[in-house]
Scaffold this motif. Sequence first.
Motif, PDB file in Angstrom:
ATOM      1  N   TYR A  89       0.855  -1.192   0.000  1.00  0.00           N
ATOM      2  CA  TYR A  89       0.000   0.000   0.000  1.00  0.00           C
ATOM      3  C   TYR A  89       0.884   1.232   0.000  1.00  0.00           C
ATOM      4  N   ASP A  97      -2.564   7.308   7.567  1.00  0.00           N
ATOM      5  CA  ASP A  97      -2.617   6.106   6.730  1.00  0.00           C
ATOM      6  C   ASP A  97      -2.280   4.809   7.445  1.00  0.00           C
ATOM      7  N   LYS A 110      -6.784   0.343   5.115  1.00  0.00           N
ATOM      8  CA  LYS A 110      -7.399   0.106   3.808  1.00  0.00           C
ATOM      9  C   LYS A 110      -8.278   1.275   3.366  1.00  0.00           C
ATOM     10  N   ARG A 114      -3.621   3.419  -0.414  1.00  0.00           N
ATOM     11  CA  ARG A 114      -4.121   2.732  -1.606  1.00  0.00           C
ATOM     12  C   ARG A 114      -3.193   1.592  -1.999  1.00  0.00           C
TER      13      ARG A 114
END
Length: 190
Positions: A89, A97, A110, A114
């Motif tokens: 990710y 994040d 999630k 991304r």
Amino acid sequence: MRTKKLIREEVACYRKSASRKEVESKSFEIAQRLIKLDSFKASQAIMCYMDFKNEVMTGYIIDYCFKHGKRVVLPLVDSINGIKKVVPYEVVNLENDLMPGVFGILEPRKDSARVFNVKEIDLVIVPGVAFDTGRNRIGYGAGFYDRFLEAVKPDCTKIGIAFEFQIYDDIPVEEHDIPLDFVITEERII
């Protein structure tokens, strides 16, 4: 030759006994060696990991990447069709994040990070319990990274970062184990 189990136990003892100051100081030395590598300088998308329990601290590396315009990719161990895999990710902000995951290790959220195309990763900093002078590694025993490294593009640079006490002359190697391109400690680049 020592077994993987014995090596994991030895390294765990060393890691538990290391002071925070020692871990910070040696981690900084390792990060300095890493960022001077030509392959690191040339990489745009760098996959790292979040350190845990006296592993080499990766915060210096991640911070450097953000400050120098490199894309930062972190792993999330996720279950896909009932099989646990490392999923990369991209993160742009560690506070927003990441969240605590398995064993309390910070991992991508999630809902804000991304999924990143594995074939676009230029360099992977691979965690490990122990490494040898042939650049082989012993992981934590689940095989997630060996399977993940099979999927990266052929010219992706694979680097292990470790404290010198994690380096052995020889470690047990199995057919599915993927050797790294470099192993970096506070004392040398192998």
